[in-house]
Design a protein around this motif. Sequence first.
Motif, PDB file in Angstrom:
ATOM      1  N   PHE A   1     -22.719  97.272 -50.727  1.00 12.19           N
ATOM      2  CA  PHE A   1     -23.117  95.942 -50.276  1.00 12.19           C
ATOM      3  C   PHE A   1     -23.915  95.240 -51.361  1.00 12.19           C
ATOM      4  O   PHE A   1     -24.329  95.844 -52.361  1.00 12.19           O
ATOM      5  CB  PHE A   1     -23.933  96.021 -48.980  1.00 12.19           C
ATOM      6  N   ASP A   2     -24.121  93.962 -51.150  1.00 12.23           N
ATOM      7  CA  ASP A   2     -24.864  93.119 -52.085  1.00 12.23           C
ATOM      8  C   ASP A   2     -26.342  93.171 -51.725  1.00 12.23           C
ATOM      9  O   ASP A   2     -26.736  92.741 -50.644  1.00 12.23           O
ATOM     10  CB  ASP A   2     -24.338  91.684 -52.007  1.00 12.23           C
ATOM     11  N   ALA A   3     -27.147  93.687 -52.625  1.00 10.32           N
ATOM     12  CA  ALA A   3     -28.589  93.795 -52.395  1.00 10.32           C
ATOM     13  C   ALA A   3     -29.368  92.765 -53.205  1.00 10.32           C
ATOM     14  O   ALA A   3     -30.593  92.873 -53.335  1.00 10.32           O
ATOM     15  CB  ALA A   3     -29.062  95.206 -52.751  1.00 10.32           C
ATOM     16  N   SER A   4     -28.688  91.758 -53.718  1.00 11.17           N
ATOM     17  CA  SER A   4     -29.329  90.785 -54.604  1.00 11.17           C
ATOM     18  C   SER A   4     -30.128  89.742 -53.833  1.00 11.17           C
ATOM     19  O   SER A   4     -30.071  89.662 -52.604  1.00 11.17           O
ATOM     20  CB  SER A   4     -28.258  90.074 -55.441  1.00 11.17           C
ATOM     21  N   LYS A   5     -30.852  88.952 -54.582  1.00 17.97           N
ATOM     22  CA  LYS A   5     -31.547  87.787 -54.055  1.00 17.97           C
ATOM     23  C   LYS A   5     -30.867  86.534 -54.605  1.00 17.97           C
ATOM     24  O   LYS A   5     -30.650  86.408 -55.803  1.00 17.97           O
ATOM     25  CB  LYS A   5     -33.028  87.796 -54.458  1.00 17.97           C
ATOM     26  N   ASN A   6     -30.518  85.615 -53.725  1.00 18.67           N
ATOM     27  CA  ASN A   6     -29.803  84.418 -54.155  1.00 18.67           C
ATOM     28  C   ASN A   6     -30.754  83.384 -54.752  1.00 18.67           C
ATOM     29  O   ASN A   6     -31.799  83.093 -54.167  1.00 18.67           O
ATOM     30  CB  ASN A   6     -29.098  83.759 -52.959  1.00 18.67           C
ATOM     31  N   PRO A   7     -30.400  82.790 -55.889  1.00 13.62           N
ATOM     32  CA  PRO A   7     -31.138  81.608 -56.338  1.00 13.62           C
ATOM     33  C   PRO A   7     -30.854  80.453 -55.385  1.00 13.62           C
ATOM     34  O   PRO A   7     -29.724  80.257 -54.950  1.00 13.62           O
ATOM     35  CB  PRO A   7     -30.577  81.342 -57.737  1.00 13.62           C
ATOM     36  N   ILE A   8     -31.888  79.691 -55.030  1.00 11.31           N
ATOM     37  CA  ILE A   8     -31.726  78.588 -54.083  1.00 11.31           C
ATOM     38  C   ILE A   8     -31.076  77.398 -54.784  1.00 11.31           C
ATOM     39  O   ILE A   8     -31.388  77.087 -55.937  1.00 11.31           O
ATOM     40  CB  ILE A   8     -33.088  78.173 -53.487  1.00 11.31           C
ATOM     41  N   GLY A   9     -30.186  76.719 -54.080  1.00 13.55           N
ATOM     42  CA  GLY A   9     -29.530  75.540 -54.633  1.00 13.55           C
ATOM     43  C   GLY A   9     -28.151  75.855 -55.198  1.00 13.55           C
ATOM     44  O   GLY A   9     -27.652  76.978 -55.091  1.00 13.55           O
ATOM     45  N   GLU A  10     -27.535  74.842 -55.817  1.00 13.17           N
ATOM     46  CA  GLU A  10     -26.175  74.959 -56.313  1.00 13.17           C
ATOM     47  C   GLU A  10     -26.133  75.573 -57.715  1.00 13.17           C
ATOM     48  O   GLU A  10     -26.880  75.171 -58.593  1.00 13.17           O
ATOM     49  CB  GLU A  10     -25.495  73.585 -56.337  1.00 13.17           C
ATOM     50  N   SER A  11     -25.257  76.545 -57.882  1.00 13.76           N
ATOM     51  CA  SER A  11     -25.059  77.149 -59.197  1.00 13.76           C
ATOM     52  C   SER A  11     -24.094  76.292 -60.013  1.00 13.76           C
ATOM     53  O   SER A  11     -23.470  75.361 -59.501  1.00 13.76           O
ATOM     54  CB  SER A  11     -24.472  78.553 -59.039  1.00 13.76           C
TER      55      SER A  11
END
Length: 268
Positions: free
Chosen positions: A156-166
């Motif tokens: 599974f994905d254990a990352s933290k998402n950057p907020i906003g549009e990539s």
Amino acid sequence: MVHDTFFGFAKELLDQGLASTDDVYGEKNIYDLTIQCSQDIDFYLTLAKNCQGKVLDLGCGTGRVLKALLEAGVDAVGVDYSPHMLQLAREKLEAYGFQPRLLEQDMRELKLDDVFPLIIIPYYSMIYILTDEDRKKVFRAIHKHLTPGGTLAFDFDASKNPIGESFPWLALQGVHPFTNEVLVSVAQMKGINEDLRVMNEINYVFGENKQITVKSSIESSCEATHMQELLAEEGFTITGVYGDYDYLPYQGGNECVIVATSRGNGSC
């Protein structure tokens, strides 16, 4: 929770009537063209050979891992939520001479007649389970379908998402092997919070008929320690937490692989 499912250039194309929407795993999806990974095959195959019994492949998709299991002589069953993915799996596996058992079910509400010594959820299928409540439903359903002491393994994905549009990125370019159409796919992510994101995909098809389609999906991530807590609450004992498929211990990062065993009599 409701979010705008299209943003950026994908939304602009839709607003101007230049593109049509399509399902991520719809009837004409090109999953087998876009997903070419194989690094997890040996990991799941080794677990399957060691379990010496039936294996349940949850979120089997088009049968990427299931094919390897069947080729190795493993008695394996595939379950997926998408009828289109299951149809592609059936066509592919039958072309290889197999008569696969494939079932359309939601893993949160799994109801099968069998129990299994091994259940696997390969290739990040848990990203579509968006909340802790639903994750626990999945683990509860799995626990009921495991033999006592049976094994659950998943990544599974254990990352933290950057907020906003990539920034958009090129997800695929190539020639379709059956239609000779030129395919270009561009993806973009919008982080809603650290654990939730919206993914947009713009697909350009150049052939006899030019076509632009856009797809959208909501995906989740989950911290490794929190995923372990949820498993423990639903009757599992963690036996391994890895950062890859070579059994290296997890030390942070995007990818996490967990192996756990069921406790008790297989029901919560």
